[in-house]
Design an enzyme around this catalytic site. Structure first.
Site, mmCIF file in Angstrom:
data_model
loop_
_atom_site.group_PDB
_atom_site.id
_atom_site.type_symbol
_atom_site.label_atom_id
_atom_site.label_comp_id
_atom_site.label_asym_id
_atom_site.label_seq_id
_atom_site.Cartn_x
_atom_site.Cartn_y
_atom_site.Cartn_z
ATOM 1 N N ASN A 21 0.823 -1.225 -0.021
ATOM 2 C CA ASN A 21 -0.040 0.125 0.093
ATOM 3 C C ASN A 21 0.779 1.380 -0.076
ATOM 4 O O ASN A 21 1.282 1.376 0.844
ATOM 5 C CB ASN A 21 -0.962 -0.032 1.278
ATOM 6 N N HIS B 267 -9.640 1.042 4.340
ATOM 7 C CA HIS B 267 -8.226 1.439 5.245
ATOM 8 C C HIS B 267 -8.650 2.249 6.478
ATOM 9 O O HIS B 267 -9.506 3.171 6.247
ATOM 10 C CB HIS B 267 -7.282 1.823 4.280
ATOM 11 N N GLU C 124 -5.681 -5.001 10.395
ATOM 12 C CA GLU C 124 -4.509 -3.775 10.485
ATOM 13 C C GLU C 124 -4.830 -3.159 12.019
ATOM 14 O O GLU C 124 -5.595 -2.139 11.816
ATOM 15 C CB GLU C 124 -4.567 -2.973 9.455
ATOM 16 N N GLU D 70 -7.153 4.742 7.643
ATOM 17 C CA GLU D 70 -6.898 5.938 7.509
ATOM 18 C C GLU D 70 -7.936 6.620 6.643
ATOM 19 O O GLU D 70 -8.332 7.770 7.070
ATOM 20 C CB GLU D 70 -5.495 6.437 6.390
HETATM 21 P P1 PGA Z 1 2.716 0.441 7.612
HETATM 22 O O1 PGA Z 1 1.113 0.505 7.187
HETATM 23 O O2 PGA Z 1 3.312 -1.069 7.320
HETATM 24 O O3 PGA Z 1 3.478 1.479 7.305
HETATM 25 O O4 PGA Z 1 2.371 0.286 8.864
HETATM 26 C C1 PGA Z 1 0.449 -0.473 6.584
HETATM 27 C C2 PGA Z 1 -0.772 0.020 6.107
HETATM 28 O O5 PGA Z 1 -1.328 1.161 6.582
HETATM 29 O O6 PGA Z 1 -1.562 -0.713 5.113
#
Ligand code: PGA
Length: 248
Positions: A9, A94, A164, A96
């Site tokens: 990602n 996701h 996650e 975010e």
């Molecule tokens: P990271 O992000 O590996 O930088 O922790 C993972 C993600 O947000 O999919």
């Protein structure tokens, strides 16, 4: 037997030049066989990315799609448009986007319908915050997110789910392999209760500070079927090392 899947990602990172360089490094490598691989650049870089990775072992994915097929949705990109420029995968829900774009389970469910209709393979993300884990509600949160996105859906044969934990994303704090396995096993039980999901066949990825040095210990867990990788996916050698760890 679930084939391991490692997905990068790339978030809102890179330029035409850096995307081309990173993808060229990836496609010219020969990682261990048996792992399915995809990377998800920004929308604007997808078309150019496809000219580099084409039909190599690196498939393309997007980081989101619209719930709508077309029409007056300024700033949105439809699932069919993504498929047209060479995408095979799409990340949905996701954390975010849940946090910063206020995406609800209902919206994620609508996006999932659109993605599946366009022939994209969805990667539906779930995960609890630090406060929710500390409050002992992590399983309840994850179970509600799964049900909210998946209940009542048709055609989930290509479904991939990613666990996650929000507190592990971009923080360097990985869930321990035992913590991750415990949640993945719980998620498989949840998936088995959702009509139309083949819980045994559905791949469950772990995401959150996956790096070359912690990947192998995560991948040996029986219910961890690969990784959704952020930061480490931006360094070709690190991403290739994670792919190789998934093959071992
Ligand atoms: P990271 O992000 O590996 O930088 O922790 C993972 C993600 O947000 O999919």
């Amino acid at each position: 037997m679930r084939q391991p899947l490692v997905v990068g990602n790339w978030k809102m990172q890179g330029s035409l030049v850096s995307v081309e360089a990173l993808l060229s490094d990836l496609v010219s490598a020969t990682p261990a066989a048996g792992v399915e691989v995809a990377v998800c650049p920004t929308f604007i870089h997808l078309g150019h990315a496809f000219t580099v990775c084409g039909h190599s072992f690196v498939a393309l994915g997007a980081q989101d799609c619209s719930h709508a097929k077309s029409g007056a949705h300024t700033g949105e990109v439809s699932a069919a448009m993504l498929a047209e420029v060479g995408c095979r995968w799409v990340i949905l829900g996701h954390s975010e986007r849940r946090q910063h774009q206020d995406e609800s389970d209902a919206l994620i469910a609508a996006k999932l319908v659109a993605a599946v209709e366009a022939g994209l393979r969805p990667i539906v993300c779930v995960g609890e915050t630090r406060q929710q884990r500390d409050a002992g509600t992590a399983q309840a949160v994850v179970s509600a997110q799964l049900a909210g996105a998946l209940q009542g859906q048709a055609n989930l044969g290509q479904l991939v789910v990613a666990y996650e934990p929000v507190w592990a994303i971009g923080t360097g704090l990985t869930a321990t392999p035992e913590q991750a396995q415990q949640m993945h096993a719980f998620m498989r039980v949840c998936l088995a209760k959702i009509t139309g999901v083949d819980a045994t066949a559905t791949r469950i990825l772990y995401g959150g500070s996956v790096k070359p040095d912690n990947a192998a210990n995560l991948f040996v867990q029986p219910d961890i079927d690969g990784a959704l990788v952020g930061g480490a996916a931006l360094v070709a050698a690190d991403f290739l090392a994670i792919i190789n760890a998934a093959a071992a």
